[in-house]
Design a protein around this motif. Structure first.
Motif, mmCIF file in Angstrom:
data_model
loop_
_atom_site.group_PDB
_atom_site.id
_atom_site.type_symbol
_atom_site.label_atom_id
_atom_site.label_comp_id
_atom_site.label_asym_id
_atom_site.label_seq_id
_atom_site.Cartn_x
_atom_site.Cartn_y
_atom_site.Cartn_z
ATOM 1 N N VAL A 29 0.876 -1.170 0.000
ATOM 2 C CA VAL A 29 0.000 0.000 0.000
ATOM 3 C C VAL A 29 0.908 1.211 0.000
ATOM 4 O O VAL A 29 1.880 1.266 0.762
ATOM 5 C CB VAL A 29 -0.922 0.026 1.233
ATOM 6 C CG1 VAL A 29 -1.735 1.316 1.248
ATOM 7 C CG2 VAL A 29 -1.854 -1.166 1.224
ATOM 8 N N ALA A 126 -7.254 -5.206 -6.958
ATOM 9 C CA ALA A 126 -7.513 -4.288 -5.855
ATOM 10 C C ALA A 126 -6.497 -3.159 -5.772
ATOM 11 O O ALA A 126 -6.545 -2.341 -4.858
ATOM 12 C CB ALA A 126 -7.551 -5.047 -4.527
ATOM 13 N N LEU A 128 -3.240 -3.436 -5.175
ATOM 14 C CA LEU A 128 -2.275 -3.702 -4.106
ATOM 15 C C LEU A 128 -0.991 -4.334 -4.640
ATOM 16 O O LEU A 128 -0.231 -4.946 -3.907
ATOM 17 C CB LEU A 128 -2.912 -4.602 -3.042
ATOM 18 C CG LEU A 128 -4.201 -4.046 -2.421
ATOM 19 C CD1 LEU A 128 -4.781 -5.036 -1.419
ATOM 20 C CD2 LEU A 128 -3.958 -2.691 -1.776
ATOM 21 N N VAL A 213 -7.520 -1.062 4.563
ATOM 22 C CA VAL A 213 -7.559 -1.066 3.105
ATOM 23 C C VAL A 213 -8.954 -1.531 2.712
ATOM 24 O O VAL A 213 -9.396 -2.614 3.113
ATOM 25 C CB VAL A 213 -6.492 -2.007 2.517
ATOM 26 C CG1 VAL A 213 -6.654 -2.112 1.004
ATOM 27 C CG2 VAL A 213 -5.101 -1.485 2.845
ATOM 28 N N VAL A 214 -9.639 -0.703 1.965
ATOM 29 C CA VAL A 214 -10.990 -1.029 1.513
ATOM 30 C C VAL A 214 -10.913 -1.395 0.035
ATOM 31 O O VAL A 214 -10.632 -0.536 -0.814
ATOM 32 C CB VAL A 214 -11.954 0.161 1.710
ATOM 33 C CG1 VAL A 214 -13.368 -0.247 1.324
ATOM 34 C CG2 VAL A 214 -11.905 0.669 3.142
ATOM 35 N N ASP A 215 -11.118 -2.663 -0.260
ATOM 36 C CA ASP A 215 -11.179 -3.106 -1.650
ATOM 37 C C ASP A 215 -12.562 -2.730 -2.179
ATOM 38 O O ASP A 215 -13.572 -3.314 -1.785
ATOM 39 C CB ASP A 215 -10.962 -4.624 -1.727
ATOM 40 C CG ASP A 215 -11.026 -5.168 -3.151
ATOM 41 O OD1 ASP A 215 -11.261 -4.380 -4.092
ATOM 42 O OD2 ASP A 215 -10.848 -6.386 -3.317
ATOM 43 N N THR A 216 -12.603 -1.753 -3.072
ATOM 44 C CA THR A 216 -13.889 -1.241 -3.556
ATOM 45 C C THR A 216 -14.577 -2.205 -4.516
ATOM 46 O O THR A 216 -15.713 -1.955 -4.921
ATOM 47 C CB THR A 216 -13.709 0.111 -4.261
ATOM 48 O OG1 THR A 216 -12.990 -0.072 -5.486
ATOM 49 C CG2 THR A 216 -12.988 1.112 -3.358
ATOM 50 N N ARG A 217 -13.881 -3.262 -4.898
ATOM 51 C CA ARG A 217 -14.396 -4.288 -5.822
ATOM 52 C C ARG A 217 -14.597 -3.746 -7.222
ATOM 53 O O ARG A 217 -15.235 -4.402 -8.060
ATOM 54 C CB ARG A 217 -15.711 -4.891 -5.291
ATOM 55 C CG ARG A 217 -15.642 -5.386 -3.841
ATOM 56 C CD ARG A 217 -14.679 -6.533 -3.663
ATOM 57 N NE ARG A 217 -15.110 -7.715 -4.392
ATOM 58 C CZ ARG A 217 -16.044 -8.561 -3.957
ATOM 59 N NH1 ARG A 217 -16.634 -8.352 -2.773
ATOM 60 N NH2 ARG A 217 -16.388 -9.614 -4.665
ATOM 61 N N THR A 318 -16.317 5.910 -0.613
ATOM 62 C CA THR A 318 -15.648 5.302 0.536
ATOM 63 C C THR A 318 -15.013 6.361 1.424
ATOM 64 O O THR A 318 -15.179 6.342 2.653
ATOM 65 C CB THR A 318 -14.565 4.314 0.057
ATOM 66 O OG1 THR A 318 -15.182 3.261 -0.693
ATOM 67 C CG2 THR A 318 -13.810 3.721 1.244
ATOM 68 N N GLY A 339 -9.842 -0.242 -7.781
ATOM 69 C CA GLY A 339 -8.879 -0.712 -6.800
ATOM 70 C C GLY A 339 -9.318 -0.425 -5.378
ATOM 71 O O GLY A 339 -10.480 -0.633 -5.018
ATOM 72 N N SER A 340 -8.392 0.087 -4.572
ATOM 73 C CA SER A 340 -8.621 0.200 -3.135
ATOM 74 C C SER A 340 -8.482 1.612 -2.602
ATOM 75 O O SER A 340 -7.949 2.500 -3.277
ATOM 76 C CB SER A 340 -7.635 -0.714 -2.377
ATOM 77 O OG SER A 340 -7.863 -2.067 -2.681
ATOM 78 N N PRO A 369 -18.016 -3.988 -0.237
ATOM 79 C CA PRO A 369 -16.552 -3.880 -0.216
ATOM 80 C C PRO A 369 -15.949 -4.920 0.715
ATOM 81 O O PRO A 369 -16.647 -5.514 1.545
ATOM 82 C CB PRO A 369 -16.319 -2.470 0.321
ATOM 83 C CG PRO A 369 -17.488 -2.239 1.240
ATOM 84 C CD PRO A 369 -18.655 -2.933 0.568
#
Length: 386
Positions: A29, A126, A128, A213-217, A318, A339-340, A369
């Motif tokens: 990250v 994502a 990352l 870390v928020v994976d927004t999908r 987010t 991504g994230s 997410p």
């Protein structure tokens, strides 16, 4: 991290022999410093506990055979070959361009063929740096297997070359350097021009903070045209300003006054101010002021959204929901367009922040997410034999 023993057993089942070792390289990250790397600027990434593991054994026939526990297709390709991107591989083989491309770049350092079995616990798409982790785990394995002595900074540059030349993604050096050079409890301050780096203490939990870390999908693909377009715009702006790279712009107001194209002005404003945010963030970390990082993250996100124009709806929602729930700051991470998002919050507010972000997605009818607690972790290494 992937269970190395299970991966070694799986290698034996697939290839009919024992692997000579298992290697792991983490995802990353970037705390701050986005789109500054290919502008010869500064970045401040840290390694995740999640990443890519590779079980491997030498081959004497000059061939790389690659299999993945996340993909059905097996790929066999000669090490002695040209750029993978020029060979027109079909989509189901595209993932293997990273390890095969790495093997082709490293052949100049004396490495050769290998059988590789890959496993990953990084979420795909994502942002990352799963691709860099795959390159770096492969690079370490090949160097160890074939006795090639390459120091970590040089190996990071070779892995970057693999992504640039073999895969066709014009990324800067940050992702590979982060995967190979990061240490636990630190962020890596990297000068992308000189390649020099230093470790900056970074342990959010010690200050009562949590990084999510928020994976927004919303999956992204940096091989697409927008990332390359941003890089070309930065190069055009640098040429018009008479500097080698935007890192060299010292008088931002003067530069903005010189450029007529409003798009180029926005790109320059982001890169120049983002470099300053990296330096300010390093100062805060060295002072132990982790709780004060929120303002830097927020400013970075706004700049990426408005000046560099690489954010996306899920990222903006987010950040907005997290801040409304009491988070200290947040920003999109990675190249953009999916991504994230990285969110900094007091540990005792983390559950509230997660709930608020999940609710914002549900209200919009988006896929829920996923959340990862990000702890600055160790860089790439050989896992077995110890």
């Amino acid at each position: 991290m992937t269970d190395s023993r299970a991966l070694a057993e799986a290698f034996n089942e697939v290839f009919g022999r024992e692997p000579e070792g298992v290697w792991h390289a983490p995802g990353r990250v970037n705390l701050i410093g986005e789109h500054t790397d290919y502008n010869d600027g500064f970045v401040l990434p840290f390694a995740l506990g999640l990443g890519v593991s590779v079980a491997a054994a030498r081959r004497g026939d000059g061939v790389v055979e690659v299999r993945s526990r996340q993909a059905a297709a097996a790929v066999t390709a000669p090490v002695d070959g040209g750029p993978v991107v020029a060979e027109g591989w079909p989509p189901e083989r595209a993932w293997a361009a990273y390890p095969v491309g790495t093997a082709r770049v490293l052949r100049e350092r004396g490495t050769g063929g290998a059988s590789l079995l890959i496993d990953s616990d990084l979420p795909q798409g994502a942002g990352l740096s799963s691709s860099a982790a795959l390159e770096c785990a492969t690079a370490l394995a090949l160097c160890d297997l074939h006795g090639a002595a390459v120091d970590r900074p040089a190996l990071a540059r070779l892995a970057q070359r693999a992504e640039n030349e073999q895969v066709g993604v014009p990324c800067g050096p940050m992702d590979q350097a982060a995967s190979l050079l990061c240490t636990a409890g630190h962020a890596l301050l990297l000068d992308c021009r000189s390649g020099l780096s230093s470790q900056v203490p970074f342990a959010p939990a010690g200050s009562g903070m949590t990084l999510l870390v928020v994976d927004t999908r919303a999956a992204h693909a940096l091989a697409g045209g927008e990332y390359a377009r941003r890089r070309a715009e930065c190069e055009e702006a640098a040429a018009l300003l008479g500097v080698a790279a935007l890192r060299d712009v010292k008088d931002l107001a003067g530069a903005l006054g010189t450029l007529r194209d409003p798009v180029l002005r926005r790109r320059v404003q982001h890169v120049v101010t983002e470099n300053h945010r990296v330096e300010a963030t390093v100062g805060l970390l060295r002072a132990g002021a982790v709780t004060e990082l929120g303002a830097m993250l927020n400013a970075s996100h706004l700049s990426l959204r408005d000046q560099f124009e690489v954010s996306w709806p899920e990222a903006d929602a987010t950040v907005d929901a997290a801040l409304r729930a009491g988070a200290r700051g947040g920003r999109m991470v990675g190249g953009g367009f999916g991504g994230s998002v990285l969110v900094l919050t007091a540990a005792d507010r983390a559950a509230r922040v997660r709930d608020a972000v999940a609710a914002a997605y549900a209200e919009r009818g988006w896929t829920a997410p996923e959340f990862i607690e990000a702890v600055p972790s160790a860089g790439a290494r050989r896992v077995t034999p110890a």
